[in-house]
Design an enzyme around this catalytic site. Structure first.
Site: not given
Ligand code: KE4
Length: 435
Positions: A144, A239, A267
């Site tokens: 993701y 990533d 994060k």
């Molecule tokens: P954000 O746009 O949510 O800040 O980041 C996206 C993203 C990109 N790359 C990786 C490897 C990520 O894990 C994420 C976001 N992680 C999820 C949790 N597995 C966000 C939680 C959510 O969507 O509420």
């Protein structure tokens, strides 16, 4: 646990926001029930609207490696807020945070701050396309990378929780250049490059796959991606939005000794405030406006409030021995999970990388997304709710990872070890009843 107030708040929230949440992963759809509404966090603990206390292993899905409301972060944010939250103009704080990031992640010779991991990954792909002049890119099933249109293909995290192959609303045109391979399958990646000669701009990969649960790269996998990118003239994007500053201080790329062309962060870099970043080799990043022609922008990118939180977090995290303490805490939690499952006779696959860990209710090892989806998510739901009853909060989905912080020690850790033991006994009892 009495969660009456959370239920009342949920009933109100669903009137205003889809599912009562501002991100689908929070909705408990993967485990059943309705979300807990949180009133405050402190150290390793979350306190819900009914006053129940939980040892928190979600930590805002990774950012809070210092725990909730760390004094250094609170003080930095309060001080900056009194000087203004955003100027829409450059500040010294951005230089300071950029310097620390490039020191900790040397492959990022030049970077740009954005406001989320999604912005970071979508921008990194745009950089790769602009730099190579190619349109296609490879991602992995179950990885993701945020919710940008071209990335919502066989995605993990909340998309996996909802069992969506893709998402409605994403037109064919947006995903026609997205190629997917199975994680840990180098032969599949080579075949894809050979099927699309000189058309693939990049590979984007989670160096540890933590959005389909928790899958480590098999020996040679990341090295193989690096070599294939070199052979076929594509860029390697790691990533590290989740693994950055968590698998190791220098990220998974440091732990596994891989030098990507581009890295994305999120994060931890914001310490709980909205910060993402993308960056890499200077020669590549100079394609980005205003130096180069590739456009990317953001009203609040690099805003001083978020920079202050990120600076306080990374400065504290770099203190002598602190990161090693968080790893040691994670070692203990991981060991307790393995021991409790074994004692309860529950089949479990577990893995850990630095301050992150994960598990699958599965007899067979899990090395990719299809194997992850075959794990027992119903047992995970039983485990989740048993832990909540014991005052421990883990991800409300079988396709997420667990996180620790510097605050997870002493009573919080002891309580966790006892709660995990009881949770696996509950899973075993449930299994016997349904046998
Ligand atoms: P954000 O746009 O949510 O800040 O980041 C996206 C993203 C990109 N790359 C990786 C490897 C990520 O894990 C994420 C976001 N992680 C999820 C949790 N597995 C966000 C939680 C959510 O969507 O509420």
């Amino acid at each position: 646990m009495n969660t009456t107030r959370s239920s009342e708040l949920y009933a109100e929230a669903v009137q205003f926001m889809p599912g009562g949440v501002n991100s689908p992963g929070r909705a408990f759809k993967g485990v059943g029930g309705t979300p807990l509404f949180i009133e405050r966090g402190e150290g390793p603990y979350l306190y819900d609207a009914d006053g129940n206390r939980y040892v928190d292993y979600v930590l805002s899905w990774g950012p809070l490696i210092l725990g909730h409301a760390h004094p250094n972060v609170v003080e930095a944010v309060a001080k900056q807020a009194a000087r203004g939250t955003s100027y829409g103009a450059p500040t010294d704080l951005e230089i300071q945070l950029a310097q620390i990031v490039t020191q900790m992640v040397p492959s990022m010779q030049m970077l740009r701050f954005v406001n989320s991991g999604t912005e970071a990954t979508m921008s990194a792909i745009r950089v790769a396309r602009a730099y190579t002049g190619r349109d296609k890119f490879i991602k992995f099933d179950g990885n993701y990378h945020g919710h940008a249109d071209s990335l919502l293909v066989q995605a993990g995290s909340g998309v996996a929780t909802f069992g969506l192959p893709n998402s409605p609303g994403v037109p064919q045109g947006a995903t026609q250049d997205t190629l997917t391979c199975a994680y840990n399958d180098l032969d599949g990646v080579r075949a894809t490059f050979e099927a699309y000669p000189e058309q693939i701009a990049a590979i984007i990969a989670e160096p540890v796959a933590a959005n389909m649960g928790f899958v480590l790269p098999e020996p040679g996998f990341l090295e193989g991606l690096r070599a294939l990118c070199d052979e076929f003239g594509a860029l390697l994007i790691l990533d590290e939005v989740m693994t950055g500053f968590r698998v190791a201080l220098g990220g998974a790329q440091d732990a596994f000794g891989i030098e990507p062309d581009l890295t994305t962060l999120g994060k931890v870099i914001g310490g709980g405030l909205p910060v993402g970043a993308y960056g890499g080799k200077r020669s590549i990043m100079e394609v980005v406006s205003p130096v180069g022609p590739m456009y990317q922008a953001g009203t609040l990118s690099g805003n001083p409030l978020a920079m202050a939180a990120g600076l306080a977090t990374l400065t504290t995290l770099r203190e002598e021995g602190l990161f090693e303490r968080v790893v040691a805490v994670t070692d203990r939690v991981h060991a307790a999970i393995k021991e409790a499952a074994a004692d309860a006779g529950v089949s479990l696959q577990t893995a850990q990388a630095g301050t992150m860990f994960g598990l699958y209710f599965s007899e067979a090892p899990v090395t990719n997304y299809s194997e992850a989806k075959a794990s027992d998510t119903m047992r995970y739901a039983t485990y989740f709710h048993a832990l909540v009853e014991e005052g421990v909060y883990v991800a409300p989905s079988a396709f997420e990872a667990g996180f620790t912080s510097i605050a997870h020690e002493g009573e919080a850790l002891d309580h966790t070890i006892e709660a995990v033991r009881r949770a696996f006994q509950r899973v075993a009892e449930q299994a016997e009843q349904s046998a």
